[in-house]
Design an enzyme around this catalytic site. Structure first.
Site, PDB file in Angstrom:
ATOM      1  N   CYS A 135     -55.379  84.478  35.507  1.00 62.21           N
ATOM      2  CA  CYS A 135     -54.526  83.099  35.159  1.00 62.21           C
ATOM      3  C   CYS A 135     -54.413  83.459  33.518  1.00 62.21           C
ATOM      4  O   CYS A 135     -53.151  83.397  33.082  1.00 62.21           O
ATOM      5  CB  CYS A 135     -55.111  81.960  35.148  1.00 62.21           C
ATOM      6  SG  CYS A 135     -56.927  81.713  34.884  1.00 62.21           S
ATOM      7  N   GLY A 142     -85.028  97.346  39.816  1.00 57.98           N
ATOM      8  CA  GLY A 142     -84.873  96.768  38.623  1.00 57.98           C
ATOM      9  C   GLY A 142     -84.210  95.390  38.795  1.00 57.98           C
ATOM     10  O   GLY A 142     -84.376  94.962  40.034  1.00 57.98           O
ATOM     11  N   SER A 151     -82.698  91.698  39.195  1.00 55.23           N
ATOM     12  CA  SER A 151     -81.423  91.230  39.930  1.00 55.23           C
ATOM     13  C   SER A 151     -80.374  91.215  38.724  1.00 55.23           C
ATOM     14  O   SER A 151     -80.600  90.788  37.609  1.00 55.23           O
ATOM     15  CB  SER A 151     -81.716  89.791  40.321  1.00 55.23           C
ATOM     16  OG  SER A 151     -80.318  89.470  40.880  1.00 55.23           O
ATOM     17  N   GLY A 152     -79.264  91.917  39.037  1.00 54.96           N
ATOM     18  CA  GLY A 152     -77.937  91.894  38.301  1.00 54.96           C
ATOM     19  C   GLY A 152     -78.048  93.144  37.108  1.00 54.96           C
ATOM     20  O   GLY A 152     -77.281  93.044  36.327  1.00 54.96           O
ATOM     21  N   GLY A 202     -77.650  96.282  37.756  1.00 58.41           N
ATOM     22  CA  GLY A 202     -76.620  97.171  37.955  1.00 58.41           C
ATOM     23  C   GLY A 202     -76.806  98.291  39.064  1.00 58.41           C
ATOM     24  O   GLY A 202     -76.308  99.143  39.005  1.00 58.41           O
ATOM     25  N   LYS A 203     -77.882  97.801  39.853  1.00 57.50           N
ATOM     26  CA  LYS A 203     -78.314  98.762  40.995  1.00 57.50           C
ATOM     27  C   LYS A 203     -77.007  99.056  41.938  1.00 57.50           C
ATOM     28  O   LYS A 203     -76.661 100.169  42.210  1.00 57.50           O
ATOM     29  CB  LYS A 203     -79.453  98.243  41.844  1.00 57.50           C
ATOM     30  CG  LYS A 203     -80.729  97.892  40.658  1.00 57.50           C
ATOM     31  CD  LYS A 203     -81.851  97.602  41.486  1.00 57.50           C
ATOM     32  CE  LYS A 203     -81.868  96.193  41.878  1.00 57.50           C
ATOM     33  NZ  LYS A 203     -81.491  95.049  41.088  1.00 57.50           N
ATOM     34  N   THR A 204     -76.357  97.567  42.397  1.00 59.27           N
ATOM     35  CA  THR A 204     -75.465  97.975  43.407  1.00 59.27           C
ATOM     36  C   THR A 204     -74.010  98.808  42.937  1.00 59.27           C
ATOM     37  O   THR A 204     -73.483  99.599  43.392  1.00 59.27           O
ATOM     38  CB  THR A 204     -74.819  96.513  44.199  1.00 59.27           C
ATOM     39  OG1 THR A 204     -76.042  96.033  44.478  1.00 59.27           O
ATOM     40  CG2 THR A 204     -73.943  96.654  44.910  1.00 59.27           C
TER      41      THR A 204
END
Ligand SMILES: Nc1ncnc2c1ncn2[C@@H]1O[C@H](COP(=O)(O)OP(=O)(O)OP(=O)(O)O)[C@@H](O)[C@H]1O
Length: 720
Positions: A26, A524, A526-527, A529-531
């Site tokens: 937006c 590591g 959560s969040g 950057g593993k995925t």
């Protein structure tokens, strides 16, 4: 451009309406609208190319940055509702805490806004007080602002893709249509000749001859009409299938980010634009061309009868056209609003069906119903608005043509009384004038409808003008798959990535090595950057800097198709597709190898479960109505990854639903395979199965021994 240039004296500048295509653009659309207003015109596809925004959307600071790069200066203000009329419009308002809109005008009791999500709206002050957060951003062009046009044109060829074998059919339809038109031209002469030749001379034989002749013409006319309808049906079916598959194929080639950034209903609705365009084109195109030609021919006929009366007919036509063109803009706006409201309703529907369990468990049926009903009512209201416009304009048109026709008959009858016209000529003239008005009006309607198609074309352009994933094909010669005994090594050097320019770095100068055949656990918080790292390794995301090499070759040089061919992976949000378990394991392989299917199932510890099912490997599963447990789904997904006989296995939380014993068995089985394993995990059992741990922290990678990592994490993790 100076500030003085931005003074507005009421004429010339127009604030366009840019509808956002992605969930979080937006802010970008608002800056785009204001930039267009001052003369640097864009479409959203081009803007998106220049300024990437992430799924999370843009903040006010990001918008100011984008505006600055477009040569505009911004002034962020905090103000009260009463001060809205002091703002320099158009400007941006922060709306509902999570949205931006462009303020066009402040009236006494309402404001007019261009809302990128919902179109142009008048919002009453009570509603403004609920939605406006008190933050506004005035944007003005600076000296570096350049007036220019940056739009990607949407050619029909680009929209349709390569459609083959339709030219001969097109020619057939054209020939049949021309024959029909010629017969149509003869019809008015029947009445004229009956009245002027038969009635006057009371010639019964001539009457029979003419009657028989015109019956033959009528039969031929109907046969040709039926034939043409049949060929048209064939034509539109073939076009529809070819076109839809072309766009689907393009859609499948688009990068993952395209899908991540859009609502599913919106993509489906854009896809649906194909059928509207195709319908209009197939049913209208040829008749439009013929309408144009026939309008000229009938006009010639009319002039041959009487010049002055023909001028009156032309006057009628001009009045009709004026009304039609005046109605174009409101029609287009109402149509656009309706399409967008329908897309929103569709998104609500699809999301609710997919998440029905969560809806039920949270007792939010009523809330979802209200959201769906609101979107539906909005779409229906837009439909009613279109109907209102249609009724209004068609009444006006009916009046113009009705009164015009009466006047025409009146004047033509006077000509008969004056002896300039025969009675038969009068009837034929009126019939030709009806034909002319019908044809010419058809032409104008078609031109307007074609212009209206641009709306659908622009929506479809969001798909067909988005670049496909690149680097799919290899740029270097690759070693044959079988040459490698163990899985290849992976080398990541100085890898940096962020989801958008305005977002923080997820990985920054991250480097690590994985030896051929090695098994590493990526760990590591959560969040961290593993995925994201897994998606980079799979080539789903593009690094901003740095390289990823597999087997010593950069993955984009290998070609992403070949690269993904070597990898088996299970991602967190992977799903099964509607079909049998065997289909899902072989991923609908055209020639599935049952032995490989069962071997993969054995490795994934799901074989026993499958043969215990009444239909064994033929048991039907689906993405939603799956009869499998969460752990079973994960094991089928793992079997699907193993069926490919990968050289590298990437598992992102792929065993989170499994019990420790089952996971141990799987880990043992996979260990026997000569593949390089990259396992993203939180559980101690999974981590321990790896040779080594790579910790992702603050965008960097650090290598560690698995046992020492687990013992450092403390007792909670070990028991997990
Ligand atoms: N499509 C996206 N657009 C913008 N930001 C994203 C996107 N996907 C993830 N992020 C952000 O990137 C960061 C890393 O996400 P990622 O999913 O890679 O973490 P993770 O380490 O796998 O987490 P978890 O262990 O919880 O699965 C997070 O801050 C997340 O909010």
């Amino acid at each position: 451009m100076s500030f003085a240039d931005s003074l507005i004296f009421g004429w010339g500048r127009r604030l366009p309406m840019l509808q956002q295509a992605q969930a979080a653009e937006c802010g970008l659309a608002c800056v785009g609208m204001i930039s267009c207003y001052y003369g640097h015109t864009f479409d959203l596809v081009t803007l998106r190319h220049r300024f990437s925004t992430s799924l999370k959307g843009a903040t006010l600071a990001d918008i100011m940055l984008i505006a600055h790069r477009l040569g505009m200066v911004g002034r962020a203000l905090r103000l009260e509702m009463e001060e809205l009329n002091q703002l320099r419009t158009p400007c941006i308002l922060h709306w509902d805490l999570n949205h931006f809109v462009v303020l066009k005008k402040v009236h006494r009791n309402k404001i007019t806004i261009h809302d990128p999500a919902r179109g142009i709206r008048d919002v009453p002050m009570e509603e403004v007080s609920k939605s406006f957060t008190g933050v506004a951003l005035e944007l003005l062009p600076s000296a570096s602002f350049q007036k220019k046009e940056e739009k990607q044109s949407v050619s029909m060829r680009k929209l349709v893709g390569g459609v083959i074998g339709l030219r001969p059919v097109f020619a057939q339809i054209l020939i049949l249509s021309v024959a029909l038109e010629l017969f149509g031209l003869l019809t008015p002469f029947f009445m004229q000749w009956v009245m002027d030749l038969v009635l006057v001379s009371a010639d019964r034989d001539l009457l029979s001859l003419m009657g028989a002749g015109f019956i033959i013409i009528l039969v031929l006319q109907n046969v040709i009409t039926a034939l043409r309808s049949w060929v048209m049906t064939w034509f539109s079916s073939v076009l529809s299938v070819q076109w839809t598959t072309n766009v689907f194929s393009w859609l499948m080639g688009l990068p993952m980010t395209f899908f991540e950034q859009r609502h599913v209903g919106d993509v489906v609705s854009r896809f649906g634009s194909i059928s509207t365009i195709q319908n209009t084109l197939t049913t209208r195109f040829i008749s439009t061309v013929l309408d144009g030609v026939m309008a000229f021919i009938t006009l010639g006929m009319l002039f041959a009868y009487n010049g002055k009366l023909t001028l009156l007919v032309i006057g009628l036509f001009v009045a009709y056209s004026l009304v039609r063109f005046l109605s174009y803009r409101p029609f287009r706006q109402a149509n656009e609003d309706q399409i967008i409201a329908m897309a929103r309703a569709q998104t609500q529907l699809l999301e609710t069906i997919r998440g029905v369990q969560a809806v039920k468990l949270n007792n939010k049926q009523e809330v979802r119903l209200a959201a769906y009903a609101n979107a539906l009512v909005e779409a229906t209201n837009k439909g009613i608005a279109i109907q209102r416009l249609t009724i209004g304009f068609s009444t006006l048109q009916g009046l113009i043509s009705g009164v015009g026709r009466i006047v025409l008959i009146w004047l033509a009858a006077m000509q008969v009384l004056d002896g300039n016209f025969s009675a038969g000529m009068l009837v034929a003239f009126i019939s030709f004038s009806d034909q002319f008005i019908g044809r010419a009006a058809g032409l104008i309607d078609a031109i307007i409808d074609f212009r209206m198609l641009r709306l659908h074309g622009e929506r479809l352009a969001d798909i067909v003008l988005t670049d496909k994933e690149d680097n799919l094909e290899p740029k270097v010669a690759l070693p044959a798959k079988n040459e490698q005994v163990t899985g290849p090594g992976v080398s990541v050097t100085d890898l940096s990535f962020r989801y958008a320019e305005t977002e923080p770095w997820i990985l920054e100068n991250c480097s690590f090595e994985i030896a051929p055949g090695e098994s590493v656990a990526i760990v590591g918080g959560s969040g961290e950057g593993k995925t994201t790292l897994a998606k980079l390794l799979l080539g789903l995301l593009k690094p901003e800097q740095g390289t990823i090499e597999v087997g010593g070759v950069e993955i984009r040089k290998q070609g992403l198709l070949a690269h993904r061919e070597r990898i088996g992976c299970v991602m967190q949000d992977d799903i099964l597709f509607a079909g049998s378990v065997a289909d899902n394991i072989s991923f609908f392989d055209a020639t599935p190898d049952q032995t490989r299917v069962e071997l993969a199932a054995l490795y994934a510890q799901i074989h026993e479960d499958i043969i215990d099912m009444p239909m064994g490997y033929q048991t039907l599963v689906g993405d939603m109505g799956s009869s499998l447990s969460g752990g079973q789904v994960q094991r089928v997904l793992l079997a699907r990854a193993l069926y490919r006989q990968p050289e590298i296995l990437i598992l992102d939380e792929a065993s989170s639903h499994l019990d420790i014993e089952r996971e141990r068995l799987i880990n043992q089985a996979i260990k026997q395979m000569d593949v390089t394993r990259i396992i993203i995990a939180h559980r101690a059992e999974t981590i321990r199965s790896a040779d080594r741990v790579i910790v992702i922290e603050k965008g960097k990678a650090r290598s560690q021994d698995a046992d020492s990592f687990i013992s450092r994490q403390g007792p909670d993790m070990i028991q997990a």
